[in-house]
Design a protein around this motif. Structure first.
Motif, PDB file in Angstrom:
ATOM      1  N   LEU A 182       0.835  -1.189   0.000  1.00 22.36           N
ATOM      2  CA  LEU A 182       0.000   0.000   0.000  1.00 22.36           C
ATOM      3  C   LEU A 182       0.875   1.246   0.000  1.00 22.36           C
ATOM      4  CD1 LEU A 182      -2.552  -1.019   2.796  1.00 22.36           C
ATOM      5  CD2 LEU A 182      -2.667  -1.538   0.357  1.00 22.36           C
ATOM      6  N   ALA A 183       0.371   2.314  -0.602  1.00 26.96           N
ATOM      7  CA  ALA A 183       1.054   3.610  -0.563  1.00 26.96           C
ATOM      8  C   ALA A 183       0.031   4.681  -0.231  1.00 26.96           C
ATOM      9  CB  ALA A 183       1.722   3.915  -1.901  1.00 26.96           C
ATOM     10  N   THR A 195       3.346  -2.714   3.919  1.00 24.73           N
ATOM     11  CA  THR A 195       3.234  -4.034   3.319  1.00 24.73           C
ATOM     12  C   THR A 195       2.411  -4.932   4.236  1.00 24.73           C
ATOM     13  OG1 THR A 195       5.345  -4.710   4.325  1.00 24.73           O
ATOM     14  CG2 THR A 195       5.398  -3.865   2.058  1.00 24.73           C
ATOM     15  N   ILE A 196       1.634  -5.816   3.619  1.00 26.04           N
ATOM     16  CA  ILE A 196       0.791  -6.763   4.338  1.00 26.04           C
ATOM     17  C   ILE A 196       1.185  -8.157   3.872  1.00 26.04           C
ATOM     18  CG2 ILE A 196      -1.574  -7.530   4.772  1.00 26.04           C
ATOM     19  CD1 ILE A 196      -2.476  -4.659   4.125  1.00 26.04           C
ATOM     20  N   VAL A 218       2.115  -6.846   9.309  1.00 21.71           N
ATOM     21  CA  VAL A 218       1.971  -5.555   8.633  1.00 21.71           C
ATOM     22  C   VAL A 218       3.180  -4.709   9.002  1.00 21.71           C
ATOM     23  CG1 VAL A 218       0.547  -3.492   8.330  1.00 21.71           C
ATOM     24  CG2 VAL A 218      -0.538  -5.714   8.773  1.00 21.71           C
ATOM     25  N   GLU A 219       3.801  -4.113   8.004  1.00 22.62           N
ATOM     26  CA  GLU A 219       4.964  -3.265   8.245  1.00 22.62           C
ATOM     27  C   GLU A 219       4.747  -1.927   7.558  1.00 22.62           C
ATOM     28  OE1 GLU A 219       9.838  -3.342   7.665  1.00 22.62           O
ATOM     29  OE2 GLU A 219       8.630  -5.148   7.364  1.00 22.62           O
ATOM     30  N   THR A 220       4.871  -0.854   8.332  1.00 21.44           N
ATOM     31  CA  THR A 220       4.789   0.487   7.768  1.00 21.44           C
ATOM     32  C   THR A 220       6.197   1.030   7.604  1.00 21.44           C
ATOM     33  OG1 THR A 220       4.592   1.573   9.937  1.00 21.44           O
ATOM     34  CG2 THR A 220       2.552   0.869   8.852  1.00 21.44           C
ATOM     35  N   LYS A 221       6.398   1.768   6.517  1.00 23.95           N
ATOM     36  CA  LYS A 221       7.721   2.264   6.173  1.00 23.95           C
ATOM     37  C   LYS A 221       7.564   3.731   5.790  1.00 23.95           C
ATOM     38  CE  LYS A 221       7.849  -2.186   3.842  1.00 23.95           C
ATOM     39  NZ  LYS A 221       8.661  -3.069   4.627  1.00 23.95           N
TER      40      LYS A 221
END
Length: 273
Positions: A182-183, A195-196, A218-221
């Motif tokens: 996702l963005a 990312t999931i 789930v990772e947020t960047k």
């Protein structure tokens, strides 16, 4: 070889929910949120929670727009990674003991396209993660080839990682999963990415096979400020946890290793069965 399966798989139509989000193409994603130097937050959530998360993200918030990566009509893509470490597991221990000069080396293959990369992660200033990578055929041997050795040695030297010779690294863990990316974009501000990862699997060469079909990572960047995805997860009651596909996964399939900083997530999620 021992096989460990945590919980039984129950079909869940998560992709239908994520398809409510507008698409973003790969060139747009790279241009808007490449994020090779970033701050990461990670979450372990039930697979069944993804519908509620997608519902929250489908609503535009203060001009922010969350879109899902779409390539040839698909929004979910297979990954396979092989992690490389020293005989005494310097990468594993460096991450688990939060050493300043820690590192991670892996080869990653995108199963849908066949593209493969050699990636090196090190630590940057103020706790950021710096990822460098080159296109490289998947390494199916027990040692890195000369091109990989030269590349890894150069980056580890630049990052001041001591006493690690790339020629001595060996494969220690193989992971497989499906990923949706996702963005979130908004006018005039840096984009963030999330990312999931689903259908999580870990394989220790010659050892245990672990699958976690009912859990999602789930990772947020992004930057130091929480993203739209972070805030949505917080409102759902989820908080960042210490989890590493390599570190936590390796400990889960090799019980002789110490828990290190992953004790809580290991015993609440990975070893729950």
């Amino acid at each position: 070889m021992t096989t460990v399966t945590v919980a039984a798989y129950q079909p869940f139509q998560r992709m239908t929910d994520l398809r409510d989000l507008d698409p973003i193409s790969l060139p747009e994603l790279i241009g808007a949120a490449e994020m090779l130097t970033r701050v990461d937050r990670k979450y372990v959530v039930p697979r069944a929670a993804l519908g509620a998360l997608a519902g929250r993200l489908a609503t535009t918030q203060a001009g922010k727009r969350t879109r899902a990566l779409e390539i040839d009509g698909s929004r979910e893509f297979g990954y396979r990674s092989t992690y490389w470490d020293t005989a005494d597991l310097a990468s594993f221990r460096g991450a688990g003991q939060k050493r300043r000069r820690r590192f991670k080396v892996r080869t990653r293959t995108y199963l849908d396209s066949g593209a493969s990369y050699l990636e090196v992660k090190t630590r940057g200033p103020r706790g950021t993660t710096v990822k460098n990578r080159i296109e490289h055929p998947e390494i199916l041997d027990t040692r890195l080839d000369p091109v990989a050795v030269a590349y890894v040695d150069g980056l580890l030297t630049d990052a001041l990682v001591p006493d690690v010779a790339a020629a001595e690294l060996v494969p220690t863990l193989i992971t497989r999963y499906r990923r949706t990316t996702l963005a979130t974009t908004a006018p005039g501000v840096p984009a963030t990415r999330a990312t999931i990862d689903t259908d999580l699997e870990w394989h220790a060469p010659g050892g245990t096979h672990l699958t976690l079909p009912d859990l999602v990572i789930v990772e947020t960047k992004g930057t130091t400020s929480p993203s739209v995805v972070d805030r949505a997860l917080w409102r759902m009651g989820h908080r960042p946890v210490r989890v590493s596909k390599y570190g936590t996964g390796l400990r889960a399939v090799r019980p002789e290793l110490p828990d290190l900083k992953w004790h809580r997530v290991l015993h609440e999620h990975f070893l729950a069965a």
